[in-house]
Design a protein around this motif. Structure first.
Motif, PDB file in Angstrom:
ATOM      1  N   ALA A 166      10.447  -0.416  -0.672  1.00 15.31           N
ATOM      2  CA  ALA A 166       9.613   0.721  -0.253  1.00 15.31           C
ATOM      3  C   ALA A 166      10.441   1.775   0.476  1.00 15.31           C
ATOM      4  CB  ALA A 166       8.480   0.221   0.646  1.00 15.31           C
ATOM      5  N   GLU A 167      11.315   1.331   1.364  1.00 18.04           N
ATOM      6  CA  GLU A 167      12.160   2.259   2.126  1.00 18.04           C
ATOM      7  C   GLU A 167      13.113   3.024   1.208  1.00 18.04           C
ATOM      8  OE1 GLU A 167      15.722   1.941   5.440  1.00 18.04           O
ATOM      9  OE2 GLU A 167      14.231   0.329   5.297  1.00 18.04           O
ATOM     10  N   VAL A 168      13.731   2.319   0.269  1.00 15.02           N
ATOM     11  CA  VAL A 168      14.688   2.963  -0.638  1.00 15.02           C
ATOM     12  C   VAL A 168      13.966   3.940  -1.560  1.00 15.02           C
ATOM     13  CG1 VAL A 168      16.299   2.568  -2.535  1.00 15.02           C
ATOM     14  CG2 VAL A 168      16.342   1.072  -0.532  1.00 15.02           C
ATOM     15  N   VAL A 169      12.801   3.569  -2.065  1.00 19.09           N
ATOM     16  CA  VAL A 169      12.038   4.473  -2.925  1.00 19.09           C
ATOM     17  C   VAL A 169      11.627   5.714  -2.140  1.00 19.09           C
ATOM     18  CG1 VAL A 169       9.881   4.760  -4.212  1.00 19.09           C
ATOM     19  CG2 VAL A 169      11.253   2.704  -4.530  1.00 19.09           C
ATOM     20  N   GLN A 188       5.308  -4.105   6.383  1.00 22.85           N
ATOM     21  CA  GLN A 188       4.717  -3.996   5.055  1.00 22.85           C
ATOM     22  C   GLN A 188       3.749  -2.832   4.946  1.00 22.85           C
ATOM     23  OE1 GLN A 188       3.477  -8.308   4.749  1.00 22.85           O
ATOM     24  NE2 GLN A 188       4.425  -8.091   2.740  1.00 22.85           N
ATOM     25  N   ALA A 189       3.244  -2.350   6.094  1.00 22.81           N
ATOM     26  CA  ALA A 189       2.300  -1.235   6.086  1.00 22.81           C
ATOM     27  C   ALA A 189       2.986   0.125   6.200  1.00 22.81           C
ATOM     28  CB  ALA A 189       1.291  -1.394   7.223  1.00 22.81           C
ATOM     29  N   MET A 190       4.327   0.142   6.258  1.00 22.10           N
ATOM     30  CA  MET A 190       5.075   1.404   6.271  1.00 22.10           C
ATOM     31  C   MET A 190       5.235   1.886   4.834  1.00 22.10           C
ATOM     32  SD  MET A 190       5.725   2.091   9.470  1.00 22.10           S
ATOM     33  CE  MET A 190       7.021   3.327   9.377  1.00 22.10           C
ATOM     34  N   VAL A 191       4.748   3.105   4.562  1.00 25.40           N
ATOM     35  CA  VAL A 191       4.766   3.612   3.189  1.00 25.40           C
ATOM     36  C   VAL A 191       5.359   5.020   3.180  1.00 25.40           C
ATOM     37  CG1 VAL A 191       2.692   2.265   2.658  1.00 25.40           C
ATOM     38  CG2 VAL A 191       2.475   4.673   3.296  1.00 25.40           C
ATOM     39  N   PRO A 192       5.923   5.453   2.057  1.00 27.94           N
ATOM     40  CA  PRO A 192       6.417   6.835   1.965  1.00 27.94           C
ATOM     41  C   PRO A 192       5.265   7.823   2.131  1.00 27.94           C
ATOM     42  CG  PRO A 192       7.327   5.483   0.198  1.00 27.94           C
ATOM     43  CD  PRO A 192       6.252   4.675   0.839  1.00 27.94           C
ATOM     44  N   GLU A 193       5.493   8.848   2.907  1.00 28.18           N
ATOM     45  CA  GLU A 193       4.451   9.837   3.161  1.00 28.18           C
ATOM     46  C   GLU A 193       3.966  10.449   1.849  1.00 28.18           C
ATOM     47  OE1 GLU A 193       3.696  13.579   6.223  1.00 28.18           O
ATOM     48  OE2 GLU A 193       5.745  13.008   5.677  1.00 28.18           O
ATOM     49  N   GLY A 194       2.665  10.494   1.665  1.00 29.42           N
ATOM     50  CA  GLY A 194       2.087  11.058   0.461  1.00 29.42           C
ATOM     51  C   GLY A 194       1.935  10.082  -0.688  1.00 29.42           C
ATOM     52  N   ALA A 195       2.403   8.850  -0.489  1.00 35.36           N
ATOM     53  CA  ALA A 195       2.267   7.835  -1.539  1.00 35.36           C
ATOM     54  C   ALA A 195       0.860   7.255  -1.535  1.00 35.36           C
ATOM     55  CB  ALA A 195       3.286   6.723  -1.329  1.00 35.36           C
ATOM     56  N   THR A 196       0.465   6.691  -2.652  1.00 32.64           N
ATOM     57  CA  THR A 196      -0.808   5.971  -2.739  1.00 32.64           C
ATOM     58  C   THR A 196      -0.525   4.490  -2.562  1.00 32.64           C
ATOM     59  OG1 THR A 196      -1.686   7.605  -4.298  1.00 32.64           O
ATOM     60  CG2 THR A 196      -2.800   5.464  -4.196  1.00 32.64           C
ATOM     61  N   ALA A 197      -1.140   3.894  -1.548  1.00 28.98           N
ATOM     62  CA  ALA A 197      -0.950   2.464  -1.309  1.00 28.98           C
ATOM     63  C   ALA A 197      -1.983   1.679  -2.111  1.00 28.98           C
ATOM     64  CB  ALA A 197      -1.079   2.147   0.179  1.00 28.98           C
ATOM     65  N   LEU A 198      -1.528   0.589  -2.729  1.00 31.20           N
ATOM     66  CA  LEU A 198      -2.406  -0.267  -3.540  1.00 31.20           C
ATOM     67  C   LEU A 198      -2.717  -1.532  -2.765  1.00 31.20           C
ATOM     68  CD1 LEU A 198      -0.362   0.060  -6.857  1.00 31.20           C
ATOM     69  CD2 LEU A 198      -2.339   1.440  -6.156  1.00 31.20           C
ATOM     70  N   GLY A 227      12.507  11.468  -1.241  1.00 28.80           N
ATOM     71  CA  GLY A 227      12.583  12.473  -0.178  1.00 28.80           C
ATOM     72  C   GLY A 227      11.363  12.467   0.713  1.00 28.80           C
ATOM     73  N   ARG A 228      10.796  11.287   0.934  1.00 29.88           N
ATOM     74  CA  ARG A 228       9.582  11.158   1.732  1.00 29.88           C
ATOM     75  C   ARG A 228       9.824  10.213   2.914  1.00 29.88           C
ATOM     76  NH1 ARG A 228       4.904  12.828  -1.043  1.00 29.88           N
ATOM     77  NH2 ARG A 228       5.367  13.583  -3.169  1.00 29.88           N
ATOM     78  N   GLU A 229       9.413  10.637   4.091  1.00 34.00           N
ATOM     79  CA  GLU A 229       9.565   9.820   5.287  1.00 34.00           C
ATOM     80  C   GLU A 229       8.613   8.629   5.236  1.00 34.00           C
ATOM     81  OE1 GLU A 229       9.206  11.862   8.964  1.00 34.00           O
ATOM     82  OE2 GLU A 229      10.633  13.466   8.420  1.00 34.00           O
ATOM     83  N   MET A 230       9.042   7.541   5.876  1.00 37.99           N
ATOM     84  CA  MET A 230       8.187   6.363   5.971  1.00 37.99           C
ATOM     85  C   MET A 230       7.214   6.539   7.125  1.00 37.99           C
ATOM     86  SD  MET A 230       9.241   4.557   3.443  1.00 37.99           S
ATOM     87  CE  MET A 230       8.508   2.932   3.704  1.00 37.99           C
TER      88      MET A 230
END
Length: 412
Positions: A68-71, A114-124, A76-79
């Motif tokens: 998730a961090e690498v993606v 596990q709840a840290m996601v790239p900003e603007g991403a859709t979490a499933l 170009g999106r902050e976690m």
């Protein structure tokens, strides 16, 4: 996975699902759990002009789960912390913590990671404890899924239902496909036939033809778009004309399914030696085998052939346990022992020892026969090691059944 201890089943599974949407897969990469390697793989995919990238694995709570961090960095999106997802994971973990008396603070830390996601991403929503992600990344969309197939597969539909993925899939046109199956012809002959058709003016570049030797059979997959339908059908007809005797399936149906259909209303008995019951295993793999399979004998020793199948010891002494004559006697004995209408016998030299100049390792004798005396006998030398010879012997037995019963039914 790159250590070889685990094989990749996710890549092929996702490839099949994407093909259903008309998306062709160009690359499947297996990458180490190192940030630079993961990002290099993503950059490679982007440089190759991929529209959609799917990752699996590396979404857990431990330090080496970095996907998730690498993606996020690739896109170009902050976690950022997805508080709603954090609450969902916490609820899932609560039962584990109570049941196994786990350290609450350690769980909270893992949960937050596990709840840290790239900003603007859709979490499933997670199927296990790891959520999936759909991450817009410039000209690409990245689907990030967990590694365990039991979690990845149920999450797939949620991923393809998101707006960024739907936008990519809607650009794809239907991808058609069919599979032909042949037996008794080398891949080189298929290649020769395709070259001949191309030399006759057929635009083979408009379709994708893949040939593969799989479990002793040639499997030919042809994929094409709607505009190449006529070419794809010409390929099928051209291969059939050139290899009619070896072609047993034009629509992908397996030999096992064909034999099961042909055996309906029959009573089958088997007599196996070197195959050690592998033919019986294939027959009984399909549901409903009890309707036609009476039973089988694995008569490995000469004594077993005589006592259980009624083979004359003098015949074994004169011709050898591996001989067309003994194979015929074994099949006749199986018909009598099980009061069957059809039987197949197999006796051979699986190796690595026991061969001779006259009867080398791989020499196997077969007899497929009906109670009325109609029969097909073969005694090829089957190439390969011990396991190859045994497995291919079972396969030959299946095809002899197809030929014998197909002739009886008036079909190929």
């Amino acid at each position: 996975m790159i250590t070889g201890r685990i094989s990749d089943s996710n890549g092929p599974w996702v490839s099949e699902r994407l093909a259903e949407y008309g998306v062709e897969v160009a690359h499947i990469l297996v990458v180490a759990d190192r940030p630079d390697d993961l990002e290099a793989a993503l950059r490679f995919m982007a440089d190759q002009g991929m529209d959609l990238i799917v990752t699996s694995g590396g979404l857990g709570p431990t330090a080496d789960d970095l996907t998730a961090e690498v993606v996020g960095r690739f896109a170009g999106r902050e976690m950022v912390l997805d508080e709603e997802m954090e609450a969902k994971i916490a609820e899932i973990l609560k039962g584990f913590a109570q049941r196994f008396r786990l350290d609450a603070e350690a769980l909270r830390t893992a949960n937050r990671k596990q709840a840290m996601v790239p900003e603007g991403a859709t979490a499933l929503d997670p199927v296990g404890t790891a959520p999936g992600l759909v991450v817009p990344a410039g000209e690409q969309v990245v689907i990030v899924l967990p590694g365990p197939p039991r979690e990845l597969q149920p999450m797939w539909e949620a991923a393809v239902d998101t707006a960024p993925v739907r936008e990519v899939l809607e650009r794809a046109t239907p991808l058609r496909a069919y599979t032909m199956r042949m037996f008794g012809v080398p891949e080189s002959e298929i290649a020769k036939s395709l070259r001949e058709m191309e030399g006759e003016g057929l635009e083979l570049g408009a379709v994708e033809v893949t040939t593969c030797l799989r479990r002793g059979e040639i499997e030919i997959d042809v994929r094409y778009r709607d505009e190449a339908t006529e070419i794809a059908e010409t390929v099928r007809e051209g291969l059939l004309q050139r290899h009619r005797e070896e072609t047993f399936s034009l629509d992908g149906e397996t030999i096992d399914a064909q034999v099961a259909t042909l055996l309906l209303g029959q009573r089958l008995a088997l007599a196996e030696s070197c195959s050690g019951g592998l033919l019986a295993a294939r027959i009984t793999d399909l549901e409903g085998a009890s309707e036609y399979f009476a039973g089988g004998v694995v008569a490995y020793s000469n004594e077993a052939k005589a006592e259980m199948l009624g083979v004359d010891p003098a015949l074994i002494e004169a011709k050898g346990a591996v001989s067309p004559e003994v194979a015929e006697a074994m099949a006749q004995g199986a018909i009598e022992r099980f009061d069957a209408g059809v039987a197949v016998s197999i006796t051979g030299i699986a190796g690595p020892g026991g061969g001779s100049e006259e009867k080398p390792v791989g020499y196997v004798c077969f007899n497929a026969r009906l109670a009325d005396g109609t029969s097909i006998a073969r005694d090829p030398v089957i190439p390969g090691g011990r396991l190859d010879i045994r497995e291919r012997s079972a396969l030959v037995g299946m095809h002899l059944l197809r030929m014998l019963l197909g002739e009886k039914e008036g079909t190929k």
